[in-house]
Design an enzyme around this catalytic site. Structure first.
Site, PDB file in Angstrom:
ATOM      1  N   GLY A 209       0.817  -1.209   0.000  1.00 39.49           N
ATOM      2  CA  GLY A 209       0.000   0.000   0.000  1.00 39.49           C
ATOM      3  C   GLY A 209       0.852   1.262   0.000  1.00 39.49           C
ATOM      4  O   GLY A 209       2.040   1.218  -0.360  1.00 39.49           O
TER       5      GLY A 209
ATOM      6  N   ILE B 207      -6.931  -3.207   1.114  1.00 44.27           N
ATOM      7  CA  ILE B 207      -8.392  -3.274   1.135  1.00 44.27           C
ATOM      8  C   ILE B 207      -8.982  -1.866   1.212  1.00 44.27           C
ATOM      9  O   ILE B 207     -10.144  -1.663   0.907  1.00 44.27           O
ATOM     10  CB  ILE B 207      -8.939  -4.115   2.324  1.00 44.27           C
ATOM     11  CG1 ILE B 207      -8.550  -3.506   3.673  1.00 44.27           C
ATOM     12  CG2 ILE B 207      -8.490  -5.561   2.209  1.00 44.27           C
ATOM     13  CD1 ILE B 207      -9.340  -4.057   4.842  1.00 44.27           C
ATOM     14  N   ASP B 208      -8.178  -0.864   1.625  1.00 40.35           N
ATOM     15  CA  ASP B 208      -8.704   0.484   1.885  1.00 40.35           C
ATOM     16  C   ASP B 208      -9.026   1.263   0.603  1.00 40.35           C
ATOM     17  O   ASP B 208      -9.743   2.258   0.659  1.00 40.35           O
ATOM     18  CB  ASP B 208      -7.700   1.301   2.704  1.00 40.35           C
ATOM     19  CG  ASP B 208      -7.312   0.624   4.011  1.00 40.35           C
ATOM     20  OD1 ASP B 208      -8.100  -0.198   4.499  1.00 40.35           O
ATOM     21  OD2 ASP B 208      -6.223   0.908   4.528  1.00 40.35           O
TER      22      ASP B 208
ATOM     23  N   ARG C  99     -33.843  -3.068  16.585  1.00 38.55           N
ATOM     24  CA  ARG C  99     -32.639  -2.478  17.170  1.00 38.55           C
ATOM     25  C   ARG C  99     -31.937  -1.524  16.217  1.00 38.55           C
ATOM     26  O   ARG C  99     -32.194  -1.526  15.009  1.00 38.55           O
ATOM     27  CB  ARG C  99     -31.641  -3.591  17.515  1.00 38.55           C
ATOM     28  CG  ARG C  99     -32.002  -4.275  18.807  1.00 38.55           C
ATOM     29  CD  ARG C  99     -31.026  -5.388  19.114  1.00 38.55           C
ATOM     30  NE  ARG C  99     -31.236  -5.850  20.471  1.00 38.55           N
ATOM     31  CZ  ARG C  99     -30.949  -7.070  20.898  1.00 38.55           C
ATOM     32  NH1 ARG C  99     -30.439  -7.955  20.062  1.00 38.55           N
ATOM     33  NH2 ARG C  99     -31.163  -7.394  22.148  1.00 38.55           N
TER      34      ARG C  99
ATOM     35  N   MET D 120     -13.238  -1.350   8.227  1.00 38.38           N
ATOM     36  CA  MET D 120     -11.892  -0.768   8.127  1.00 38.38           C
ATOM     37  C   MET D 120     -11.845   0.295   7.023  1.00 38.38           C
ATOM     38  O   MET D 120     -12.868   0.655   6.464  1.00 38.38           O
ATOM     39  CB  MET D 120     -10.882  -1.869   7.860  1.00 38.38           C
ATOM     40  CG  MET D 120     -10.550  -2.700   9.081  1.00 38.38           C
ATOM     41  SD  MET D 120      -9.268  -3.909   8.685  1.00 38.38           S
ATOM     42  CE  MET D 120      -8.764  -4.391  10.335  1.00 38.38           C
TER      43      MET D 120
ATOM     44  N   ARG E  78     -26.667  -1.995  19.313  1.00 35.82           N
ATOM     45  CA  ARG E  78     -25.651  -3.050  19.362  1.00 35.82           C
ATOM     46  C   ARG E  78     -24.516  -2.697  18.396  1.00 35.82           C
ATOM     47  O   ARG E  78     -24.752  -2.078  17.355  1.00 35.82           O
ATOM     48  CB  ARG E  78     -26.231  -4.407  18.953  1.00 35.82           C
ATOM     49  CG  ARG E  78     -27.223  -4.962  19.957  1.00 35.82           C
ATOM     50  CD  ARG E  78     -26.526  -5.385  21.256  1.00 35.82           C
ATOM     51  NE  ARG E  78     -27.447  -6.036  22.168  1.00 35.82           N
ATOM     52  CZ  ARG E  78     -28.221  -5.394  23.065  1.00 35.82           C
ATOM     53  NH1 ARG E  78     -28.194  -4.071  23.134  1.00 35.82           N
ATOM     54  NH2 ARG E  78     -29.024  -6.081  23.859  1.00 35.82           N
TER      55      ARG E  78
HETATM   56  O1  F6P Z   1      -4.565  -0.824   5.673  1.00 35.27           O
HETATM   57  C1  F6P Z   1      -5.306  -1.973   5.854  1.00 35.27           C
HETATM   58  C2  F6P Z   1      -5.863  -2.046   7.260  1.00 35.27           C
HETATM   59  O2  F6P Z   1      -6.625  -3.235   7.366  1.00 35.27           O
HETATM   60  C3  F6P Z   1      -6.676  -0.835   7.684  1.00 35.27           C
HETATM   61  O3  F6P Z   1      -7.959  -0.825   7.139  1.00 35.27           O
HETATM   62  C4  F6P Z   1      -6.610  -0.972   9.190  1.00 35.27           C
HETATM   63  O4  F6P Z   1      -6.751   0.272   9.850  1.00 35.27           O
HETATM   64  C5  F6P Z   1      -5.223  -1.511   9.413  1.00 35.27           C
HETATM   65  O5  F6P Z   1      -4.816  -2.116   8.208  1.00 35.27           O
HETATM   66  C6  F6P Z   1      -5.145  -2.509  10.536  1.00 35.27           C
HETATM   67  O6  F6P Z   1      -3.824  -2.855  10.731  1.00 35.27           O
HETATM   68  P1  F6P Z   1      -3.386  -4.025  11.720  1.00 35.27           P
HETATM   69  O7  F6P Z   1      -3.659  -5.326  11.036  1.00 35.27           O
HETATM   70  O8  F6P Z   1      -1.954  -3.803  11.916  1.00 35.27           O
HETATM   71  O9  F6P Z   1      -4.176  -3.914  12.977  1.00 35.27           O
END
Ligand code: F6P
Length: 363
Positions: free
Chosen positions: A117, A141-142, A177, A184, A281
């Site tokens: 990334g 994935i972001d 609810r 993420m 929730r």
């Molecule tokens: O950059 C990918 C990612 O999954 C983000 O969406 C998330 O904030 C981060 O990595 C989580 O990182 P880690 O696996 O180190 O907790």
């Protein structure tokens, strides 16, 4: 024989193995290149003895359907700010890039493909500037890299989130609810936005549009209908209230970025403090979005990225990142690719269409 090193850096992501397989399959059609994998990002080459593995067609057979990375990965130990213990016991961050380039060369490697990334591509650029022939492949994935329409892994994360969202809808309905589902995405709201549209959320909260709690409550109450309705909210981990702060923790030693997560509990508490009577929730999807087999779309773009990255190596076009732009595969300089973060545009078609579907962003 020339030697290519492949590494996977940063958080893992569905499709990494498909890229590795694409590189190896394309390289095997040439007579003069052999491919090696570096374990755990660049750790494998920084250690003594080095930990690398020969990747031939047999080694990558069928791996395109597997989640994770056969090479392992890490988001600690960035060589640009490597944590080195000093004689007095303190930790000093040092730039180990020149030393790393030397390690590549002295171990006989002629080029590197770095799959990662924005953080990993910043390392690619530093290596390139220090004289290493590098090609990058955009992973996350972001979906927060601006030079490509999509990074591989994103579609799989959205599918996983949407499947979970659908499940939360039926239980929200049964119990009347308010369900808050946290996804993420770091500082970009792409996973949240796509999931909210695909799932049919009432509310979608993303980092690019800080939310007004009163607006969120207004939308909840209009749908909750005094306990006869139900509400499903998607919130991105990097979202925050207007004048609020991001929900984060420091995370492990050696990380270069803060650790996000937990904003669904922050929102839940804010709703309670504001007197909302509905049952609320919270669900944090967390790493389920990063695990498992890639969906077909991610397998396709990851495989093509692998082939195209190898072709850049063959053509001697280094310092470049393969991308998918305007429905075509091409490349841009890594420098250009890391210069701009890919935020959701609050005025863009997707957000406006989501609003057209009745989704509230709390603005
Ligand atoms: O950059 C990918 C990612 O999954 C983000 O969406 C998330 O904030 C981060 O990595 C989580 O990182 P880690 O696996 O180190 O907790």
């Amino acid at each position: 024989m020339k030697k290519l090193l492949v590494s996977t850096g940063g958080g893992d992501c569905p499709g990494l193995n498909a890229v590795i397989r694409g590189i190896v399959k394309r390289a095997s059609q040439e007579q003069d290149w052999e491919v090696w994998g570096c374990y755990e990002a660049f750790n494998g080459i920084m250690e003594d003895p080095i930990r690398v593995i020969r990747l031939d067609e047999k080694a990558v057979a069928g791996i395109h359907v597997q989640g994770g990375t056969i090479l392992g990965t890490t988001n600690k130990g960035n060589p640009m700010q490597f944590p080195e213990k000093q004689a007095d016991g303190t930790i000093k961050k040092v730039n180990r890039i020149p030393w790393l380039v030397e390690r590549f060369k002295s171990n006989g490697f002629d080029a590197i493909i770095n799959i990662g990334g924005d953080g990993s591509q910043a390392i690619s650029q530093a290596l390139f500037e220090a004289g290493m022939p590098v090609v990058g492949v955009p992973k996350t994935i972001d979906n927060d890299l601006s030079s490509t329409d999509f990074t591989f892994g994103f579609q799989t994360a959205v599918q996983t989130a949407t499947d979970s969202f659908d499940r939360l809808v039926t239980t929200a309905n049964s119990h009347h609810r308010v369900m808050i589902m946290e996804v993420m995405g770091r500082n970009a709201g792409w996973i949240a936005l796509y999931t909210a549209i695909a799932g049919g959320a009432e509310i979608c909260l993303i980092p690019e549009i800080p939310y007004d709690l009163n607006k969120v409550i207004e939308k909840i109450e209009s749908r909750y209908n005094n306990g006869r309705g139900f509400v499903n909210i998607v919130i991105a981990e990097g979202a925050m209230a207007k004048n609020g702060t991001i929900t984060s923790s420091k995370g492990e030693e050696g990380r270069t970025s803060i650790r996000l997560g937990g904003v669904c509990f922050t929102l839940s508490q804010q709703l309670k403090d504001a007197g909302l009577e509905a049952d609320v929730r919270e669900t944090v999807l967390g790493h389920t979005q990063r695990g498992g087999t890639p969906v077909a779309f991610d397998r396709v773009i990851a495989s093509v990225f692998g082939v195209k990255a190898m072709e850049l190596v063959l053509a001697g076009k280094f310092g470049r990142l393969v991308v998918l732009k305007n429905n075509d595969f091409s490349s841009v300089t890594i420098k250009e690719a890391i210069s701009e973060y890919n935020y959701v545009d609050p005025k863009g078609t997707l957000v406006q269409s989501a609003k057209g579907l009745g989704i509230s962003f709390g603005d």
